[in-house]
Design a protein around this motif. Structure first.
Motif, PDB file in Angstrom:
ATOM      1  N   SER A 298      34.878  36.645  57.704  1.00 36.14           N
ATOM      2  CA  SER A 298      35.992  35.720  57.891  1.00 36.14           C
ATOM      3  C   SER A 298      36.451  35.195  56.534  1.00 36.14           C
ATOM      4  O   SER A 298      35.658  35.082  55.597  1.00 36.14           O
ATOM      5  CB  SER A 298      35.571  34.547  58.786  1.00 36.14           C
ATOM      6  N   ASP A 299      37.716  34.861  56.444  1.00 34.33           N
ATOM      7  CA  ASP A 299      38.275  34.349  55.198  1.00 34.33           C
ATOM      8  C   ASP A 299      39.203  33.186  55.531  1.00 34.33           C
ATOM      9  O   ASP A 299      40.207  33.365  56.224  1.00 34.33           O
ATOM     10  CB  ASP A 299      39.037  35.462  54.464  1.00 34.33           C
ATOM     11  N   TYR A 300      38.843  31.999  55.046  1.00 37.67           N
ATOM     12  CA  TYR A 300      39.613  30.785  55.298  1.00 37.67           C
ATOM     13  C   TYR A 300      40.058  30.189  53.962  1.00 37.67           C
ATOM     14  O   TYR A 300      39.513  30.527  52.913  1.00 37.67           O
ATOM     15  CB  TYR A 300      38.767  29.766  56.060  1.00 37.67           C
ATOM     16  N   PRO A 301      41.029  29.282  53.975  1.00 32.71           N
ATOM     17  CA  PRO A 301      41.456  28.631  52.725  1.00 32.71           C
ATOM     18  C   PRO A 301      40.308  27.878  52.070  1.00 32.71           C
ATOM     19  O   PRO A 301      39.424  27.359  52.749  1.00 32.71           O
ATOM     20  CB  PRO A 301      42.553  27.667  53.179  1.00 32.71           C
ATOM     21  N   GLU A 302      40.313  27.836  50.760  1.00 27.45           N
ATOM     22  CA  GLU A 302      39.318  27.046  50.036  1.00 27.45           C
ATOM     23  C   GLU A 302      39.452  25.573  50.428  1.00 27.45           C
ATOM     24  O   GLU A 302      40.558  25.072  50.630  1.00 27.45           O
ATOM     25  CB  GLU A 302      39.505  27.193  48.525  1.00 27.45           C
ATOM     26  N   VAL A 313      41.905  23.397  58.100  1.00 30.19           N
ATOM     27  CA  VAL A 313      41.375  24.748  58.276  1.00 30.19           C
ATOM     28  C   VAL A 313      40.869  25.213  56.921  1.00 30.19           C
ATOM     29  O   VAL A 313      41.635  25.601  56.050  1.00 30.19           O
ATOM     30  CB  VAL A 313      42.459  25.716  58.798  1.00 30.19           C
ATOM     31  N   SER A 314      39.563  25.164  56.712  1.00 36.00           N
ATOM     32  CA  SER A 314      39.002  25.488  55.406  1.00 36.00           C
ATOM     33  C   SER A 314      37.659  26.166  55.578  1.00 36.00           C
ATOM     34  O   SER A 314      37.235  26.465  56.691  1.00 36.00           O
ATOM     35  CB  SER A 314      38.841  24.215  54.571  1.00 36.00           C
ATOM     36  N   ASP A 315      36.977  26.404  54.460  1.00 31.86           N
ATOM     37  CA  ASP A 315      35.658  27.025  54.519  1.00 31.86           C
ATOM     38  C   ASP A 315      34.659  26.168  55.282  1.00 31.86           C
ATOM     39  O   ASP A 315      33.598  26.650  55.671  1.00 31.86           O
ATOM     40  CB  ASP A 315      35.131  27.279  53.104  1.00 31.86           C
ATOM     41  N   ALA A 316      34.957  24.911  55.478  1.00 32.64           N
ATOM     42  CA  ALA A 316      34.066  24.046  56.245  1.00 32.64           C
ATOM     43  C   ALA A 316      34.079  24.400  57.728  1.00 32.64           C
ATOM     44  O   ALA A 316      33.228  23.968  58.483  1.00 32.64           O
ATOM     45  CB  ALA A 316      34.460  22.590  56.058  1.00 32.64           C
ATOM     46  N   LYS A 317      35.078  25.202  58.141  1.00 25.86           N
ATOM     47  CA  LYS A 317      35.185  25.583  59.547  1.00 25.86           C
ATOM     48  C   LYS A 317      35.326  27.100  59.677  1.00 25.86           C
ATOM     49  O   LYS A 317      36.162  27.602  60.400  1.00 25.86           O
ATOM     50  CB  LYS A 317      36.382  24.882  60.201  1.00 25.86           C
ATOM     51  N   VAL A 318      34.515  27.824  58.936  1.00 21.80           N
ATOM     52  CA  VAL A 318      34.570  29.280  58.991  1.00 21.80           C
ATOM     53  C   VAL A 318      34.083  29.767  60.344  1.00 21.80           C
ATOM     54  O   VAL A 318      33.087  29.279  60.870  1.00 21.80           O
ATOM     55  CB  VAL A 318      33.719  29.892  57.859  1.00 21.80           C
TER      56      VAL A 318
END
Length: 333
Positions: A298-302, A313-318
């Motif tokens: 998965s790839d989410y915004p930094e 929506v960030s890496d904290a909610k991958v």
């Protein structure tokens, strides 16, 4: 006939040709309404502090025609008399060829887009991946109407085999009798799920129809040709011209359409919990679509990016197959 051949372009928002006539470099600027934050003024205050004023500006999206898809065929006298006695037998394959050209350009626009979120390992929990795709698009404030999940062939097989989704191939008579009806395998969680054989087989794309623009228009029929016609149906248009080349004793048939494709970016509005005020993004982001894969990461915004701050929506909610995990969770490492 063209309507029957198009799948991916039919999922995009459509625009015609008239507004481009006389435009510089075949490009027009579509105005997008500006966004302003709200403010609060303390009730019964001593009026020692003035209210806050904001600068208002509208955005402009440049949209250009950039394609002229065509099919051209020569037909000899012998072919005309003995082989192809009806022009409709020639016109149908020509229209299909043009339709495939538009389909390929639409797929290229869709698959080459830089997506801010990719949901990986969807095969391990397809139902959860679809719910996560809905959550992300909602967090991005993507339009609720006309949301599609366009899936490749392997992704389709996985969906149909998943008992938790229980997708049915019969979608009812309310959908137009076209290639879109044939390709639709069901609706779940606000998405109309459609299969396409030309996108990567292990991928899917969840997006709002307004996230991509499909431009089309029929060129004018020249006065010099003995036969020419244009037709338009639901925003799609084609030109067909025929003439005779007496030097080589053969007919010539040309079918073509002007076209263009592009994605739509947005300015985002978020909420600053700490300072209790709205924040508006300084840049534009593509947030009307995301990508899913059966495998891969998965790839989410930094977490520090503007997009992550505004949407959450960030890496904290991958996404992981079991759901969302905190960055510090060992299961997510």
């Amino acid at each position: 006939m063209l309507e029957q051949e198009l799948l991916v372009p039919s999922l995009f928002q459509r625009h015609g040709i008239d507004q481009f006539k006389g435009a510089d470099n075949d490009t027009i600027s579509m105005r997008v309404e500006g966004i302003l934050p709200f403010h609060d003024y303390a009730w019964r205050n001593d009026r020692s502090t003035p209210i806050q004023f904001d600068e208002y500006a509208e955005r402009k999206i440049a949209v250009s025609f950039g394609g002229n898809s065509y099919s051209a065929v020569k037909l000899t006298d012998e072919q005309n008399h003995f082989d192809i006695t009806e022009w409709s037998r020639l016109l149908r394959p020509q229209v299909r060829a043009v339709g495939r050209g538009l389909q390929r350009r639409a797929v290229k626009t869709l698959t080459s887009q830089q997506y801010n979120v990719t949901i990986g390992k969807a095969a391990q929990n397809l139902r959860g991946a679809l719910i996560e795709a809905r959550r992300v698009l909602n967090a991005f404030h993507a339009p609720d109407e006309s949301r599609y999940l366009l899936v490749g062939s392997d992704f389709e097989s996985a969906l149909l085999a998943d008992d938790k989704l229980n997708l049915a191939s019969n979608v009812g008579d309310s959908i137009a009798d076209s290639v879109l009806r044939t390709a639709t395998i069901g609706e779940r969680y606000g998405f109309r799920i459609v299969v396409d054989q030309t996108i990567p087989s292990d991928s899917a794309y969840a997006f709002a129809s307004s996230g991509f623009i499909f431009l089309s228009g029929a060129p004018a029929v020249p006065q010099s040709v003995p036969y020419g016609a244009t037709t338009s149906f639901e925003g799609l248009a084609l030109r067909w011209i025929r003439d005779y080349d007496s030097l080589y004793l053969q007919d010539r048939s040309v079918v073509n359409v002007y076209n263009g494709f592009r994605s739509v970016t947005d300015v985002l509005v978020g909420w600053d919990e700490k300072n209790e005020k709205e924040i508006i993004s300084s840049g534009e982001h593509f947030v009307r679509g995301i990508r899913l894969t059966l495998d891969g990461r998965s790839d989410y915004p930094e977490a520090a990016s503007e997009l992550a701050k505004i949407t959450g929506v960030s890496d904290a909610k991958v996404w992981t197959p079991s759901g969302m995990k905190a960055e510090t969770d060992p299961a997510n490492s």
